[in-house]
Design a protein around this motif. Structure first.
Motif, short mmCIF file in Angstrom:
data_model
loop_
_atom_site.label_atom_id
_atom_site.label_comp_id
_atom_site.label_asym_id
_atom_site.label_seq_id
_atom_site.Cartn_x
_atom_site.Cartn_y
_atom_site.Cartn_z
N THR A 94 2.28 1.67 -3.39
CA THR A 94 1.25 2.02 -4.37
C THR A 94 0.94 3.51 -4.29
N LEU A 95 0.81 4.02 -3.06
CA LEU A 95 0.52 5.45 -2.89
C LEU A 95 1.65 6.31 -3.45
N ARG A 96 2.87 5.92 -3.13
CA ARG A 96 4.00 6.76 -3.56
C ARG A 96 4.22 6.71 -5.07
N LEU A 97 4.08 5.52 -5.64
CA LEU A 97 4.29 5.41 -7.09
C LEU A 97 3.11 6.00 -7.85
N GLY A 98 1.91 5.83 -7.29
CA GLY A 98 0.71 6.33 -7.96
C GLY A 98 0.71 7.84 -8.10
N ILE A 99 1.10 8.54 -7.03
CA ILE A 99 1.09 10.00 -7.09
C ILE A 99 2.49 10.57 -7.05
N GLY A 100 3.47 9.74 -7.40
CA GLY A 100 4.86 10.21 -7.37
C GLY A 100 5.20 11.07 -8.57
N THR A 101 5.62 10.44 -9.64
CA THR A 101 5.99 11.18 -10.86
C THR A 101 5.10 10.69 -12.00
N ASP A 102 5.13 11.40 -13.10
CA ASP A 102 4.37 10.95 -14.28
C ASP A 102 4.79 9.55 -14.68
N GLN A 103 6.11 9.31 -14.61
CA GLN A 103 6.60 8.00 -15.02
C GLN A 103 6.13 6.89 -14.07
N SER A 104 6.24 7.13 -12.77
CA SER A 104 5.85 6.08 -11.83
C SER A 104 4.34 5.82 -11.93
N HIS A 105 3.57 6.89 -12.13
CA HIS A 105 2.12 6.73 -12.29
C HIS A 105 1.81 5.89 -13.52
N ALA A 106 2.48 6.20 -14.63
CA ALA A 106 2.22 5.46 -15.87
C ALA A 106 2.60 4.00 -15.73
N VAL B 287 0.84 -1.21 0.00
CA VAL B 287 0.00 0.00 0.00
C VAL B 287 0.87 1.25 0.00
N GLN B 288 1.89 1.26 0.86
CA GLN B 288 2.76 2.44 0.94
C GLN B 288 3.40 2.73 -0.41
N THR C 253 7.96 8.05 6.66
CA THR C 253 7.12 6.87 6.86
C THR C 253 7.82 5.61 6.37
N MET C 254 8.42 5.72 5.18
CA MET C 254 9.12 4.56 4.64
C MET C 254 10.38 4.27 5.45
N ALA C 255 10.97 5.29 6.01
CA ALA C 255 12.16 5.08 6.84
C ALA C 255 11.83 4.22 8.06
N VAL C 256 10.67 4.48 8.68
CA VAL C 256 10.27 3.67 9.85
C VAL C 256 10.06 2.22 9.43
N ARG C 257 9.47 2.03 8.24
CA ARG C 257 9.24 0.66 7.78
C ARG C 257 10.56 -0.04 7.46
N ASN C 258 11.45 0.68 6.79
CA ASN C 258 12.75 0.08 6.50
C ASN C 258 13.51 -0.25 7.78
N ALA C 259 13.35 0.61 8.77
CA ALA C 259 14.03 0.38 10.05
C ALA C 259 13.52 -0.90 10.68
N ARG C 260 12.24 -1.12 10.55
CA ARG C 260 11.63 -2.34 11.08
C ARG C 260 12.26 -3.55 10.40
#
Lengths: 289, 111
Positions: free
Chosen positions: A178-190, A175-176, B49-56
């Motif tokens: 998906t959220l970051r890639l989905g709204i990250g950059t145009d490339q990651s979204h595509a 999930v984490q 947020t991802m740093a905490v997960r990576n730390a885990r």
């Protein structure tokens, strides 16, 4: 994970986290006793779940040293090890019905004897494909194990109770990202959008009932033990839709892949994967290190 | 990168030699209630947020912790390693700072 990373005997497993070993022991020593033998129907059910975990573990292991960052190597490897742990317990349990060990089942079955779904066989692709596959599979597996903790089969119940906590983390990881890639950059979204188009057709098979039902009802041998997959669909749909919406992505309206993994009908990708996974155990029977 | 500016996630990645690298984070783990957080190491992550997960994943796989803190390494202000002498040897050669010249009273046994 290459075959050399795979334990051939129990003794060889020294790289597993200590807590996993302790918990595995707890499962083995649970009220079922070490020798509870499942009925054939229960064994086949456990085999399907175990094969899903085994194949996905093998796939994720291939990311080691190839992920975008070292930290992600470790995260994916940890998820792979969790899944391998589930697979070992499920295959060990299933194997008792046929007097086979977990290794017999993992290394000495051929493609048509595997019961894994097509989704887990699909190639790793780019990072987006792996994350979408993880999102779909861990969301499904979380709903499944959340129900299996109520199973009347003590072994299935114990395995699910241990696994569900781990799968909750796998889902969070997916999930984490998906959220970051989905709204990250145009490339990651595509790339995420492409991965969804490629993998969404395999969602349907996860919720096919015919492997566990007869005349529209759970087979009597599985009553109280197994879960009817289609009953998990609504929660899966609402949870994934919620995540995709936050990620500014959508589940594509697309065709549905034929499925058939639970009957041993597989896609073109399983054969090569098994060849790599099994070659060492087959060429050097009994090898140990 | 157009979307990144509107991203809900704080993206701390920086361009370095054409390759975008994740920033470094320092990880602090509290092993049990009542103890303080102890520095465990560092890692890369795109955001907190991802740093905490990576730390885990990297530092707590064997149930070492009850709590994890991550701090951007760039936010840590450190003493100068070259000035070690001036910072840390203050007690040496300053015996007057220690109460070692008092005569012990005879009746006190366990001082």
């Amino acid at each position: 994970m290459s075959v050399t990373d795979k334990p051939v005997t129990d003794k060889a497993v020294t790289h597993k986290p200590v807590t996993d070993q302790v918990e595995n022991q707890a499962v083995a020593n649970s009220s079922t006793g070490q020798t509870a033998v499942p009925s054939t129907a229960v064994a086949e059910y456990a085999l399907g779940l175990g094969d899903d975990a085994l194949i996905l573990a093998q796939q994720l292991g291939q990311w080691i040293s190839r992920a975008p960052e070292l930290e992600e190597d470790v995260a994916l490897a940890n998820i792979a090890l969790d899944l391998l742990g589930h697979a070992r317990q499920l295959l060990s349990y299933a194997g008792r019905a046929w007097d086979k060990s977990e290794d017999d089942l993992a290394y000495f079955r051929d493609e048509p004897e595997f019961r894994s779904v097509h989704l887990v066989e699909q190639p790793n692709g780019d990072f987006a494909h792996t994350i979408v596959r993880q999102l779909i599979f861990s969301s499904y597996q979380f709903e499944l194990y959340s129900e299996l903790v109520k199973s009347t089969d003590p072994m299935i119940q114990a395995i699910a109770a241990k696994a569900v906590k781990e799968v909750d983390y796998h889902r969070d990881h997916a999930v984490q990202w998906t959220l970051r890639l989905g709204i990250g950059t145009d490339q990651s979204h595509a790339r995420m959008a492409t991965a969804l188009i490629d993998l969404w057709p395999y969602v349907d098979e996860l919720f096919h009932d015919h492997a566990v039902t007869k005349d529209g009802k759970l087979k009597s041998e599985l009553s109280g033990i197994a879960v009817v997959p289609s009953t998990l669909r609504a929660r899966f749909d609402s949870r994934t839709a919620e995540v995709l919406e936050r990620a500014e992505l959508t589940a594509p309206a697309t065709f549905i892949a034929r499925g058939g993994g639970r009957r041993g009908v597989h896609s073109e990708y399983l054969g090569p994967l098994l060849a790599e996974m099994q070659v060492l155990a087959r060429q050097h029977p009994g090898a140990s290190w | 990168m157009a979307k990144a500016e509107n991203s809900k996630f704080e993206n701390r990645a920086t361009e370095a030699a054409g390759h975008e690298t994740w920033p470094l984070w320092e990880v602090f783990i509290r092993s049990a209630r009542g103890l303080s957080h102890v520095h465990a190491g560092s890692l890369h992550a795109p955001d907190a947020t991802m740093a905490v997960r990576n730390a885990r994943d990297l530092y707590t796989r064997r149930m070492e912790g009850v709590s994890v803190w991550v701090v951007p390494s760039a936010e840590v202000t450190a003493s100068d390693p070259d000035a070690k002498g001036a910072y840390f040897e203050s007690a040496q050669g300053k015996e007057y700072r220690h109460a070692s010249y008092y005569t012990k009273s005879e009746g006190v046994k366990h001082l």
